[in-house]
Design a protein around this motif. Structure first.
Motif, mmCIF file in Angstrom:
data_model
loop_
_atom_site.group_PDB
_atom_site.id
_atom_site.type_symbol
_atom_site.label_atom_id
_atom_site.label_comp_id
_atom_site.label_asym_id
_atom_site.label_seq_id
_atom_site.Cartn_x
_atom_site.Cartn_y
_atom_site.Cartn_z
ATOM 1 N N ARG A 1 58.113 -67.674 -49.811
ATOM 2 C CA ARG A 1 59.285 -68.550 -49.937
ATOM 3 C C ARG A 1 58.902 -70.019 -49.757
ATOM 4 O O ARG A 1 59.372 -70.889 -50.480
ATOM 5 C CB ARG A 1 60.340 -68.158 -48.913
ATOM 6 C CG ARG A 1 61.627 -68.921 -49.041
ATOM 7 C CD ARG A 1 62.716 -68.211 -48.258
ATOM 8 N NE ARG A 1 63.949 -68.942 -48.378
ATOM 9 C CZ ARG A 1 64.400 -69.764 -47.439
ATOM 10 N NH1 ARG A 1 63.744 -69.917 -46.315
ATOM 11 N NH2 ARG A 1 65.529 -70.396 -47.621
ATOM 12 N N THR B 1 55.750 -63.907 -56.139
ATOM 13 C CA THR B 1 57.121 -63.527 -55.816
ATOM 14 C C THR B 1 57.096 -62.668 -54.558
ATOM 15 O O THR B 1 56.033 -62.176 -54.147
ATOM 16 C CB THR B 1 57.750 -62.714 -56.957
ATOM 17 O OG1 THR B 1 57.032 -61.468 -57.068
ATOM 18 C CG2 THR B 1 57.722 -63.463 -58.288
ATOM 19 N N GLU B 2 58.244 -62.465 -53.972
ATOM 20 C CA GLU B 2 58.328 -61.592 -52.802
ATOM 21 C C GLU B 2 57.760 -60.205 -53.136
ATOM 22 O O GLU B 2 56.988 -59.640 -52.370
ATOM 23 C CB GLU B 2 59.777 -61.481 -52.322
ATOM 24 C CG GLU B 2 59.976 -60.572 -51.143
ATOM 25 C CD GLU B 2 59.332 -61.044 -49.850
ATOM 26 O OE1 GLU B 2 59.084 -60.196 -48.979
ATOM 27 O OE2 GLU B 2 59.059 -62.250 -49.700
ATOM 28 N N ALA B 3 58.113 -59.682 -54.293
ATOM 29 C CA ALA B 3 57.634 -58.352 -54.692
ATOM 30 C C ALA B 3 56.117 -58.329 -54.859
ATOM 31 O O ALA B 3 55.458 -57.356 -54.474
ATOM 32 C CB ALA B 3 58.321 -57.912 -55.986
ATOM 33 N N GLN B 4 55.547 -59.385 -55.417
ATOM 34 C CA GLN B 4 54.094 -59.449 -55.591
ATOM 35 C C GLN B 4 53.381 -59.498 -54.240
ATOM 36 O O GLN B 4 52.358 -58.840 -54.052
ATOM 37 C CB GLN B 4 53.708 -60.669 -56.427
ATOM 38 C CG GLN B 4 54.069 -60.546 -57.887
ATOM 39 C CD GLN B 4 53.849 -61.849 -58.635
ATOM 40 O OE1 GLN B 4 54.187 -62.933 -58.156
ATOM 41 N NE2 GLN B 4 53.275 -61.741 -59.832
ATOM 42 N N VAL C 1 54.600 -58.411 -51.340
ATOM 43 C CA VAL C 1 54.804 -57.103 -50.703
ATOM 44 C C VAL C 1 53.770 -56.109 -51.228
ATOM 45 O O VAL C 1 53.164 -55.364 -50.456
ATOM 46 C CB VAL C 1 56.242 -56.584 -50.927
ATOM 47 C CG1 VAL C 1 56.363 -55.109 -50.607
ATOM 48 C CG2 VAL C 1 57.229 -57.389 -50.102
ATOM 49 N N ALA C 2 53.534 -56.103 -52.524
ATOM 50 C CA ALA C 2 52.575 -55.169 -53.119
ATOM 51 C C ALA C 2 51.156 -55.453 -52.619
ATOM 52 O O ALA C 2 50.409 -54.523 -52.303
ATOM 53 C CB ALA C 2 52.635 -55.244 -54.642
ATOM 54 N N LYS D 1 50.896 -54.373 -49.001
ATOM 55 C CA LYS D 1 50.858 -52.907 -48.921
ATOM 56 C C LYS D 1 49.465 -52.383 -49.271
ATOM 57 O O LYS D 1 48.950 -51.476 -48.612
ATOM 58 C CB LYS D 1 51.904 -52.311 -49.860
ATOM 59 C CG LYS D 1 52.007 -50.810 -49.765
ATOM 60 C CD LYS D 1 53.119 -50.267 -50.646
ATOM 61 C CE LYS D 1 53.196 -48.766 -50.530
ATOM 62 N NZ LYS D 1 54.241 -48.206 -51.397
#
Length: 165
Positions: free
Chosen positions: A73, A97-100, A102-103, A106
């Motif tokens: 962010r 991005t947040e999703a990128q 997070v991946a 992980k």
């Protein structure tokens, strides 16, 4: 065979370019998850990484140090470039991005959690996160990790062993 740490990521570098681990193929990667607003731990760990790289001389050219943001962010490519340049000229910050993010977290089994201390409000927050530095091979596979508190001398000693093979 599945790997314990690491794997594919799709992130954005300091120049705004999409990158994957393939961009760094043929080099060892030192991967650290952190963020530019970190008040103390990330700067300390990145200083240790930089000192280890500096002690390797020409061998450091075979290693790509990476800071993957846990705070996409606020960590824009520009903010990361300014932050990483303060530590080492070869250190590259990655965000997305947040999703990128997070991946990527992980894949490396990194935890991260945004929180506020008493008196903080709005966009004022900290991010609790794992503080390991991962060493990935020239093929992108996990080789070793350095826990928080590893000295620059110890990190350089381990890196020299991998560089000599």
């Amino acid at each position: 065979m599945p790997t314990l740490f690491g794997g594919a990521f799709h992130l954005i570098d300091e120049q705004g370019q999409q990158v994957t681990p393939d961009v760094y193929a043929g080099k060892f990667m030192l991967v650290y998850f952190g963020y530019s607003y970190c008040p103390d731990i990330c700067p300390t760990d990145l200083t240790i990484m930089a000192a280890a790289l500096d002690s390797l001389g020409e061998g450091a050219a075979r290693i790509q140090p990476l800071l993957i943001s846990v705070d996409p962010r606020r960590d824009t490519p520009e903010a990361l470039r300014e932050f990483t340049d303060a530590f080492h000229p070869n250190l590259i910050g990655l965000t997305g991005t947040e999703a990128q993010v997070v991946a990527a977290a992980k894949a490396y089994r990194v935890h991260r959690r945004k929180f506020q201390l008493d008196g903080m409000s709005g966009d004022d927050y900290l991010v609790d996160h794992s503080t390991l530095t991962y060493l990935m091979g020239t093929d992108g596979r996990f080789l070793s990790m350095f826990p928080r508190g590893t000295t620059s001398e110890r990190m350089a000693e381990v890196l020299r062993k991998y560089l000599s093979n």
